[in-house]
Design a protein around this motif. Structure first.
Motif, PDB file in Angstrom:
ATOM      1  N   UNK A 318       0.831  -1.199   0.000  1.00 33.78           N
ATOM      2  CA  UNK A 318       0.000   0.000   0.000  1.00 33.78           C
ATOM      3  C   UNK A 318       0.866   1.250   0.000  1.00 33.78           C
ATOM      4  N   UNK A 319       1.946   1.236   0.787  1.00 30.58           N
ATOM      5  CA  UNK A 319       2.865   2.381   0.805  1.00 30.58           C
ATOM      6  C   UNK A 319       3.375   2.701  -0.597  1.00 30.58           C
ATOM      7  N   UNK A 320       3.855   1.677  -1.269  1.00 30.25           N
ATOM      8  CA  UNK A 320       4.454   1.906  -2.587  1.00 30.25           C
ATOM      9  C   UNK A 320       3.396   2.241  -3.631  1.00 30.25           C
ATOM     10  N   UNK A 329      11.702   1.300   6.816  1.00 32.90           N
ATOM     11  CA  UNK A 329      11.189  -0.060   6.900  1.00 32.90           C
ATOM     12  C   UNK A 329      11.529  -0.926   5.720  1.00 32.90           C
ATOM     13  N   UNK A 330      12.080  -0.370   4.675  1.00 31.90           N
ATOM     14  CA  UNK A 330      12.377  -1.177   3.498  1.00 31.90           C
ATOM     15  C   UNK A 330      11.211  -1.137   2.546  1.00 31.90           C
ATOM     16  N   UNK A 331      11.442  -1.667   1.335  1.00 31.93           N
ATOM     17  CA  UNK A 331      10.445  -1.551   0.280  1.00 31.93           C
ATOM     18  C   UNK A 331       9.784  -2.843  -0.082  1.00 31.93           C
ATOM     19  N   UNK A 332      10.165  -3.946   0.549  1.00 29.79           N
ATOM     20  CA  UNK A 332       9.519  -5.203   0.225  1.00 29.79           C
ATOM     21  C   UNK A 332       9.825  -5.678  -1.164  1.00 29.79           C
ATOM     22  N   UNK A 333      11.062  -5.542  -1.632  1.00 29.79           N
ATOM     23  CA  UNK A 333      11.425  -5.955  -2.972  1.00 29.79           C
ATOM     24  C   UNK A 333      11.192  -7.431  -3.151  1.00 29.79           C
ATOM     25  N   UNK A 342       3.283   3.801 -10.001  1.00 26.81           N
ATOM     26  CA  UNK A 342       3.101   4.430  -8.704  1.00 26.81           C
ATOM     27  C   UNK A 342       1.724   5.066  -8.665  1.00 26.81           C
ATOM     28  N   UNK A 343       1.085   5.053  -7.497  1.00 23.96           N
ATOM     29  CA  UNK A 343      -0.282   5.506  -7.383  1.00 23.96           C
ATOM     30  C   UNK A 343      -1.226   4.328  -7.516  1.00 23.96           C
ATOM     31  N   UNK A 344      -2.284   4.333  -6.711  1.00 23.95           N
ATOM     32  CA  UNK A 344      -3.129   3.159  -6.646  1.00 23.95           C
ATOM     33  C   UNK A 344      -4.067   3.025  -7.830  1.00 23.95           C
ATOM     34  N   UNK A 345      -4.317   4.106  -8.560  1.00 26.31           N
ATOM     35  CA  UNK A 345      -5.325   4.055  -9.608  1.00 26.31           C
ATOM     36  C   UNK A 345      -4.735   4.424 -10.953  1.00 26.31           C
ATOM     37  N   UNK A 346      -5.154   3.686 -11.978  1.00 27.32           N
ATOM     38  CA  UNK A 346      -4.585   3.897 -13.303  1.00 27.32           C
ATOM     39  C   UNK A 346      -4.926   5.273 -13.863  1.00 27.32           C
TER      40      UNK A 346
END
Length: 394
Positions: A318-320, A329-333, A342-346
């Motif tokens: 959700x952050x990314x 906290x790191x990026x969860x790669x 980037x951004x939740x919506x197209x």
């Protein structure tokens, strides 16, 4: 004879458990192996004697090859580049054993017999884990892509924008190809000075072996885990090795010991996430965040550890997805999201609309509700609360 080698240094006990699990996964295929006619041997390259290896019953002996702290510091360029130890450790093992050596990361496990793996290394062929991408297609490699263009020669190796990247979770060469490892180290040193990219060592190894040998892959034999999957595998390793009442010598005979990886996500939650994502224009990253949130709720009453891991994955994705980054906290790669813009919506909906959607989509993790979730750890709750504060501030 082929030597399968591991590199282990430092005090992180989880790496030691990874090693034991990987060894057990390999040795289960060799439990009936006759030591006198074995075509392989096992070596652990380490900064000290590891007591757990002396108590690990195996059909093959495990030799421990001790290296000094000075050697490790040299391999890491004085501590500047930790991943530089891998080609250097492989060189060390080749010099000591003067046989084919396959260096394997500890965060691996075997899904097929290692006898198939050792067949892939010869005087003309080498092995790595898998092909990943061409460097021109990876954004972080653009500084080097711009510099090498259509091709330049460095230390006898041609490097260009079309050069391949192979994963070095498995890295094996024959002793007759020992000199190639010197070129690998020279190449990684030059490229690292140009741009300190974290995986430059595996690129240097892959591009060199690709040009000078018949480079084969091994992801059909060895599973290499990373990213979010690593958290689940670590949990499963701990459950198998640390909490098991079964002795080590019997674990090799229990297939359930090696049933590791992502826990299942319910079909209903996958369908709901897919449909809602399509209807509301979510990209892959936000959809995976929402699916992880639903999966966390599914596991809350069944497995709290899994539930907390899924809740953390939901937070990271959700952050990314909406550009609210956590500085520490790191990026969860390596997530299972498949990436996304980037951004939740197209359609690039404005951020306050995104904020309202976050509150709706992650309803039970809202500040007003999250305190009542007794299955969620205090640390994960705090990180979600911090996320809401940052989202509210825009």
């Amino acid at each position: 004879m082929t030597v399968i080698a591991y590199l282990l240094y430092g005090d992180n006990q989880m790496y030691e458990r990874e090693l034991v699990f990987s060894l057990l996964s390999m040795l289960r295929f060799l439990k009936d192996q006759n030591e006198s006619d074995s075509s392989l041997s096992i070596s652990v390259i380490s900064d000290r004697e590891r007591e757990i290896l002396t108590h690990l019953p195996t059909p093959l002996p495990i030799e421990q090859l001790i290296v000094s702290q000075g050697e490790l510091d040299g391999w890491m360029r004085g501590g500047a580049y930790r991943h530089g130890v891998k080609p250097c450790a492989l060189m060390k093992a080749l010099d000591v054993y003067q046989e084919s050596v396959i260096l394997i990361d500890t965060d691996t496990y075997f899904v097929e017999t290692p006898l198939r793996l050792i067949e892939r290394v010869s005087s003309t062929s080498s092995v790595m884990h898998r092909f990943e991408y061409w460097i021109q297609d990876e954004p972080m490699w653009q500084p080097i892509v711009e510099r090498v263009g259509d091709g330049i020669e460095l230390h006898g190796i041609t490097v260009s924008r079309q050069s391949p990247m192979y994963n070095s979770g498995v890295l094996g060469v024959d002793y007759s190809q020992r000199s190639l490892l010197d070129r690998v180290f020279e190449l990684l040193s030059t490229l690292y000075d140009w741009s300190p990219i974290f995986n430059v060592e595996q690129f240097a190894a892959g591009v060199t072996l690709h040009q000078w040998t018949n480079l084969l892959t091994s992801d059909d034999i060895v599973k290499h885990y990373w990213g979010y999957e690593r958290e689940f595998v670590h949990s499963q390793i701990n459950r198998s090795l640390m909490n098991a009442k079964t002795p080590f010598n019997e674990l090799m005979h229990h297939p359930a010991t090696f049933a590791v990886g992502y826990p299942r996500q319910p079909i209903k939650d996958r369908l709901v996430s897919k449909v809602r994502g399509a209807m509301q224009g979510w990209n892959d990253r936000y959809r995976f965040a929402y699916l992880s949130y639903r999966t966390a709720l599914f596991y809350a009453s069944k497995d709290r550890e899994y539930a907390n891991i899924w809740a953390t994955i939901a937070l990271e994705e959700a952050r990314m997805a909406v550009g609210v980054l956590d500085g520490g906290s790191g990026s969860g790669s390596g997530s299972g999201s498949g990436g996304g813009s980037s951004g939740a919506f197209e359609n690039n909906t404005e951020f306050d609309r995104v904020g309202l959607s976050l509150q709706r989509d992650f309803e039970q993790f809202q500040p007003e509700a999250i305190g009542s979730l007794d299955w969620l750890s205090g640390e994960v709750k705090q990180r979600w609360l911090q996320f809401w504060e940052q989202a509210a501030s825009g």
